[in-house]
Design a protein around this motif. Structure first.
Motif, PDB file in Angstrom:
ATOM      1  N   THR A 140      39.597  -7.737  38.401  1.00  0.00           N
ATOM      2  CA  THR A 140      38.094  -7.864  38.386  1.00  0.00           C
ATOM      3  C   THR A 140      37.482  -7.264  37.078  1.00  0.00           C
ATOM      4  OG1 THR A 140      38.245  -7.426  40.660  1.00  0.00           O
ATOM      5  CG2 THR A 140      36.243  -7.346  39.651  1.00  0.00           C
ATOM      6  N   VAL A 145      32.619  -9.195  40.845  1.00  0.00           N
ATOM      7  CA  VAL A 145      33.197 -10.043  41.843  1.00  0.00           C
ATOM      8  C   VAL A 145      32.285 -11.466  41.710  1.00  0.00           C
ATOM      9  CG1 VAL A 145      33.787 -10.273  44.151  1.00  0.00           C
ATOM     10  CG2 VAL A 145      33.843  -8.100  43.170  1.00  0.00           C
ATOM     11  N   PRO A 147      32.523 -15.823  42.317  1.00  0.00           N
ATOM     12  CA  PRO A 147      33.268 -16.255  43.512  1.00  0.00           C
ATOM     13  C   PRO A 147      34.697 -16.556  43.252  1.00  0.00           C
ATOM     14  CG  PRO A 147      30.980 -17.313  42.903  1.00  0.00           C
ATOM     15  CD  PRO A 147      31.344 -16.417  41.968  1.00  0.00           C
ATOM     16  N   GLU A 150      36.678 -13.206  43.683  1.00  0.00           N
ATOM     17  CA  GLU A 150      36.505 -12.955  45.122  1.00  0.00           C
ATOM     18  C   GLU A 150      37.474 -13.728  45.825  1.00  0.00           C
ATOM     19  OE1 GLU A 150      33.560 -12.340  49.122  1.00  0.00           O
ATOM     20  OE2 GLU A 150      32.684 -13.076  47.315  1.00  0.00           O
ATOM     21  N   LEU A 153      41.042 -12.156  45.010  1.00  0.00           N
ATOM     22  CA  LEU A 153      41.102 -10.639  45.910  1.00  0.00           C
ATOM     23  C   LEU A 153      41.528 -10.921  47.053  1.00  0.00           C
ATOM     24  CD1 LEU A 153      38.144  -8.691  44.233  1.00  0.00           C
ATOM     25  CD2 LEU A 153      40.522  -8.708  43.728  1.00  0.00           C
ATOM     26  N   ARG A 154      40.752 -11.921  48.019  1.00  0.00           N
ATOM     27  CA  ARG A 154      40.873 -12.193  49.348  1.00  0.00           C
ATOM     28  C   ARG A 154      42.473 -12.646  49.767  1.00  0.00           C
ATOM     29  NH1 ARG A 154      36.884 -10.290  52.301  1.00  0.00           N
ATOM     30  NH2 ARG A 154      34.745 -10.283  51.193  1.00  0.00           N
ATOM     31  N   GLN A 177      34.525  -1.126  38.936  1.00  0.00           N
ATOM     32  CA  GLN A 177      34.882  -2.283  39.546  1.00  0.00           C
ATOM     33  C   GLN A 177      36.172  -2.053  40.673  1.00  0.00           C
ATOM     34  OE1 GLN A 177      33.423  -5.183  39.791  1.00  0.00           O
ATOM     35  NE2 GLN A 177      32.161  -4.590  38.204  1.00  0.00           N
ATOM     36  N   ASN A 180      34.711  -2.074  44.063  1.00  0.00           N
ATOM     37  CA  ASN A 180      34.574  -3.491  45.001  1.00  0.00           C
ATOM     38  C   ASN A 180      35.664  -3.892  45.349  1.00  0.00           C
ATOM     39  OD1 ASN A 180      31.725  -3.639  44.376  1.00  0.00           O
ATOM     40  ND2 ASN A 180      31.997  -4.360  42.165  1.00  0.00           N
ATOM     41  N   GLN A 181      36.774  -3.596  44.376  1.00  0.00           N
ATOM     42  CA  GLN A 181      38.377  -4.267  44.888  1.00  0.00           C
ATOM     43  C   GLN A 181      38.504  -3.735  46.331  1.00  0.00           C
ATOM     44  OE1 GLN A 181      40.761  -3.470  41.418  1.00  0.00           O
ATOM     45  NE2 GLN A 181      40.162  -5.487  40.637  1.00  0.00           N
ATOM     46  N   ILE A 184      36.494  -5.161  49.114  1.00  0.00           N
ATOM     47  CA  ILE A 184      37.082  -6.369  49.813  1.00  0.00           C
ATOM     48  C   ILE A 184      38.547  -6.122  50.326  1.00  0.00           C
ATOM     49  CG2 ILE A 184      37.973  -8.594  48.768  1.00  0.00           C
ATOM     50  CD1 ILE A 184      35.702  -8.379  46.785  1.00  0.00           C
TER      51      ILE A 184
END
Length: 316
Positions: A140, A145, A147, A150, A153-154, A177, A180-181, A184
């Motif tokens: 990231t 993030v 689309p 993301e 990451l998922r 960032q 954010n990681q 998620i």
């Protein structure tokens, strides 16, 4: 004792020794060598890598974690050849490197399909070899993030939960960032103690770093030698402060360097004289000691933490 897969086979985690947790062997532009083969001298590049890796071993490095994945020109047979000839223990990664969009192949497929491919690399082998990945990689950057990011990451989080292998990331520390990681990953049920939030050494913001550590993750102080992001003395001072505050058990060290990269003309490497595997063992560790970091804290960051990261195994 637990074992971890390297490109030349499984090794006891107790044998990992001094480990650089965020490196590369080759970073290559996807598709360039296949389309313009006159640009690529495989034998010369293997010799170059073998010499570089042997020198790192002579300076005390036992293991390199190679976070080269799709998007960075991964060639696992090439890395295995360099490892066999040099004797360096190299741990390979799976995942996808992008700051924004995913390759078109994934645009109309779901997250589960991407996760399945990562799991295949871990359980069956990479690129139709028997070399199994032992860590997951995602990124990231300043765009945040998106689309595509993301999705990666998922997918990494889901592959992690199915296989239990650790996660290591690329982040843009200035925009925090890593948080954010972590968000998620937590949404996907990841135990954040099994994630390394990379490039955290690009900031001196102790409050941000302690948020990452407080959530359980390791912070990767792993761009030593890239002075354009942060000079070595300031990186050292930040680590010394974290160690003073009791956080050595959540820190790992590295450079994010490589034996060969084709993104720039080779002579451009001369602009970064410390961007090599020797910088930490030869110059950073003495600087850390001079800053008050103890030998035990250095061992914790370079030997014990990497071992613990790879000992934490099992799906959940």
């Amino acid at each position: 004792m637990p074992t971890v897969n390297t490109v030349t086979g499984p090794v006891d985690t107790a044998a990992l020794g001094f480990t650089l947790m965020h490196e590369h062997v080759y970073v290559l532009s996807e598709g360039v060598n296949a389309n313009f083969p006159h640009l690529w001298d495989r034998a010369a590049r293997v010799r170059q890598a073998v010499e570089t890796l042997r020198e790192a071993k002579e300076h005390g490095v036992s293991t390199i974690v190679d976070l080269t994945v799709l998007g960075l020109g991964r060639d696992i047979a090439l890395v295995r050849e360099a490892a066999r000839q040099s004797g360096m223990q190299i741990i390979a990664a799976t995942g996808l490197y992008t700051y924004d969009e995913v390759p078109r192949y994934f645009e109309h497929r779901d997250i589960g399909h991407m996760a399945d491919l990562f799991v295949r690399d871990i359980e069956s082998g990479i690129q139709s070899t028997d070399v199994k990945a032992a860590i997951l990689k995602c990124a990231t950057d300043e765009k945040g993030v998106t689309p595509g990011v993301e999705m990666v990451l998922r997918a990494v989080a889901r592959a992690h939960r199915r296989t239990g292998v650790a996660i290591s990331t690329h982040t843009h520390a200035a925009s925090e960032q890593g948080l954010n990681q972590q968000r998620i990953f937590a949404e996907e049920g990841v135990d954040l103690r099994r994630a390394v939030i990379g490039h955290s050494g690009d900031t001196e913001d102790i409050a941000y770093l302690e948020k990452l550590i407080g959530a359980g993750s390791y912070v990767g102080m792993d761009r030593f030698g890239l002075d354009q992001f942060m000079p070595t003395d300031r990186r050292v001072a930040t680590i010394a402060k974290l160690c003073e505050r009791g956080h050595a058990d959540h820190i790992v060290l590295s450079h994010d360097t490589m034996c060969y990269i084709d993104w720039f003309p080779e002579e451009a490497r001369a602009e970064y004289p410390d961007f090599n595997y020797l910088h930490i063992p030869d110059r950073v560790l003495p600087a850390l000691r001079a800053a008050g970091v103890s030998d035990q804290q250095i061992r914790t960051m370079t030997v014990e933490n990497p071992r613990r990261i790879f000992e934490a195994q099992g799906a959940y």
